[in-house]
Scaffold this active site. Structure first.
Site, mmCIF file in Angstrom:
data_model
loop_
_atom_site.group_PDB
_atom_site.id
_atom_site.type_symbol
_atom_site.label_atom_id
_atom_site.label_comp_id
_atom_site.label_asym_id
_atom_site.label_seq_id
_atom_site.Cartn_x
_atom_site.Cartn_y
_atom_site.Cartn_z
ATOM 1 N N GLY A 246 -12.148 -40.136 30.937
ATOM 2 C CA GLY A 246 -11.110 -39.332 30.279
ATOM 3 C C GLY A 246 -11.458 -38.922 28.872
ATOM 4 N N ALA A 247 -12.745 -38.902 28.545
ATOM 5 C CA ALA A 247 -13.144 -38.572 27.171
ATOM 6 C C ALA A 247 -13.715 -37.163 27.066
ATOM 7 C CB ALA A 247 -14.159 -39.586 26.666
ATOM 8 N N GLU B 11 -12.870 -31.688 43.376
ATOM 9 C CA GLU B 11 -12.134 -31.726 42.099
ATOM 10 C C GLU B 11 -10.854 -30.895 42.211
ATOM 11 O OE1 GLU B 11 -13.653 -32.809 38.848
ATOM 12 O OE2 GLU B 11 -11.931 -32.142 37.664
ATOM 13 N N ASP C 182 -19.462 -28.350 35.250
ATOM 14 C CA ASP C 182 -19.617 -29.804 35.146
ATOM 15 C C ASP C 182 -20.517 -30.336 36.265
ATOM 16 O OD1 ASP C 182 -17.745 -29.331 33.214
ATOM 17 O OD2 ASP C 182 -16.075 -30.231 34.290
HETATM 18 C C1 GLA Z 1 -13.846 -27.777 32.213
HETATM 19 C C2 GLA Z 1 -14.123 -27.208 33.600
HETATM 20 C C3 GLA Z 1 -15.382 -26.350 33.611
HETATM 21 C C4 GLA Z 1 -15.388 -25.315 32.496
HETATM 22 C C5 GLA Z 1 -14.997 -25.964 31.166
HETATM 23 C C6 GLA Z 1 -14.811 -24.937 30.072
HETATM 24 O O1 GLA Z 1 -14.844 -28.697 31.858
HETATM 25 O O2 GLA Z 1 -14.251 -28.248 34.544
HETATM 26 O O3 GLA Z 1 -15.537 -25.725 34.873
HETATM 27 O O4 GLA Z 1 -14.551 -24.224 32.811
HETATM 28 O O5 GLA Z 1 -13.793 -26.726 31.271
HETATM 29 O O6 GLA Z 1 -16.029 -24.337 29.790
#
Ligand code: GLA
Length: 335
Positions: free
Chosen positions: A96-97, A131, A143
């Site tokens: 959660g960070a 997700e 991500d």
């Molecule tokens: C979150 C989302 C990513 C991206 C970022 C913003 O981390 O999971 O897909 O959109 O925000 O860049």
């Protein structure tokens, strides 16, 4: 199975319109050790939390308790493994960070459940869908691609239309440090994230793919709010390339300037920063030896990433801050 966290160095809120971003996988990760089992459940335990017990036929990952088990359930629902699994999750990645602990957990689970890892983009897509099932927020691929594709010593230039990952050599730790400072809890589900996805869709209804648009095209958007959102994305896509060029030429001051410009755009045009994070970035860039600082990731809280000369930022001055190094992506460990 080991899957690292990530920090996005530049290119935020560009992935879901097929743009560019430049994250790196970091030297903090989640590991799962265990083995397939004959009962029809994925059972994972971890220190300090209730166990995740997920049926192989789970239908509503977003309703599963405890909360961390939702990401496990999302992966089970996407992968539909034919066998159960029993294992232990350990982590050096703060949850959660804003360091993508959820993506790391999804990827480690997918590997533990035997999902084919030969195509990183397909694996990232499966984890992205997991997700979405777990959290109900229409996040992009940033991500998961970073967690899977990381290369030691490198950032990754991601093209979210071509779905290519190009390693970009980063300066050695003797020249520069990446410092990540956690600046406040947030929940993407309660943030403006989904609103921004809709605002960008509204922009694209007027000018077509934002990825191909120029700043001049953006001026044709009549709604001033939608126009500002699109201006952030168009300018941010350009900044990703400018940052990659500067870092590639060992121009750390230039790279830091581009990070600062990115923060300003996220704060004013995209409005995904907070007053506390704006203040933190200002304080950091006024510190001797700090070359650039910006909010990173989903926004409305989360983390700031700074590029600094070694030792310029003392992470112990903050509640939660880490010097992170660019690291390899997810791997299947020998058990
Ligand atoms: C979150 C989302 C990513 C991206 C970022 C913003 O981390 O999971 O897909 O959109 O925000 O860049």
């Amino acid at each position: 199975m080991r899957a690292p966290g990530r920090v996005n160095l530049i290119g935020d809120h560009t992935d879901y319109t097929g743009g560019f971003c430049l994250p790196m996988a970091i030297d903090r990760s989640i590991e799962i050790h265990g083995a397939p089992s004959d009962d029809p459940f994925v059972r994972l335990s971890t220190e300090g939390e209730a166990d995740a017990v997920v049926g192989l036929d789970v239908e509503r990952p977003d309703a599963v308790e405890p909360e961390w088990a939702r990401y496990v359930a999302g992966v089970v629902a996407e992968a539909r493994p034919s066998h159960g699994f029993r294992g232990i999750v350990s982590s050096t990645l703060p949850a959660g960070a804003g360091l993508s602990s959820s993506a790391a957990l999804e990827v480690a689970c997918a590997l533990a459940l035997g999902v084919d890892a030969s195509d990183p983009v397909a694996l990232a897509g499966l984890c992205q869908r997991a997700e979405h099932r777990a959290r109900g927020v229409p996040t992009g691929l940033l991500d998961q691609l970073a967690v899977i594709g990381g290369v030691a010593g490198h950032g990754l230039l991601l093209d979210c239309t071509a779905l290519t990952l190009t390693p970009v050599l980063l300066p050695p730790p003797s020249d520069a440090e990446w410092v990540v400072i956690h600046a406040g809890a947030r929940s993407l589900a309660q943030s403006g994230y989904t609103d921004r996805v809709h605002e960008l869709a509204a922009a694209e209804a007027v000018i077509g793919p934002v990825r191909n648009a120029s700043l001049r095209d953006v001026e044709a958007i009549p709604d001033p709010v939608v126009r500002r959102r699109a201006r952030h994305v168009v300018s941010e896509n350009q900044r990703v390339h400018d940052f990659a060029s500067a870092i590639g030429a060992a121009d750390l001051a230039g790279a830091g300037d581009v990070m600062n410009a990115s923060h300003a755009s996220l704060s004013t045009d995209f409005e995904s920063s907070t007053a506390a994070i704006d203040e933190l970035c200002r304080t950091l860039v006024d510190t001797s030896g700090v070359l650039g600082a910006r909010i990173t990731g989903g926004g409305w809280g989360g983390c700031v990433v700074a590029l600094a000369r070694p030792g310029a930022i003392d992470p112990t001055r903050f509640d939660r801050a880490w010097v992170v190094e660019p690291s390899a992506g997810a791997t299947v460990l020998a058990t």
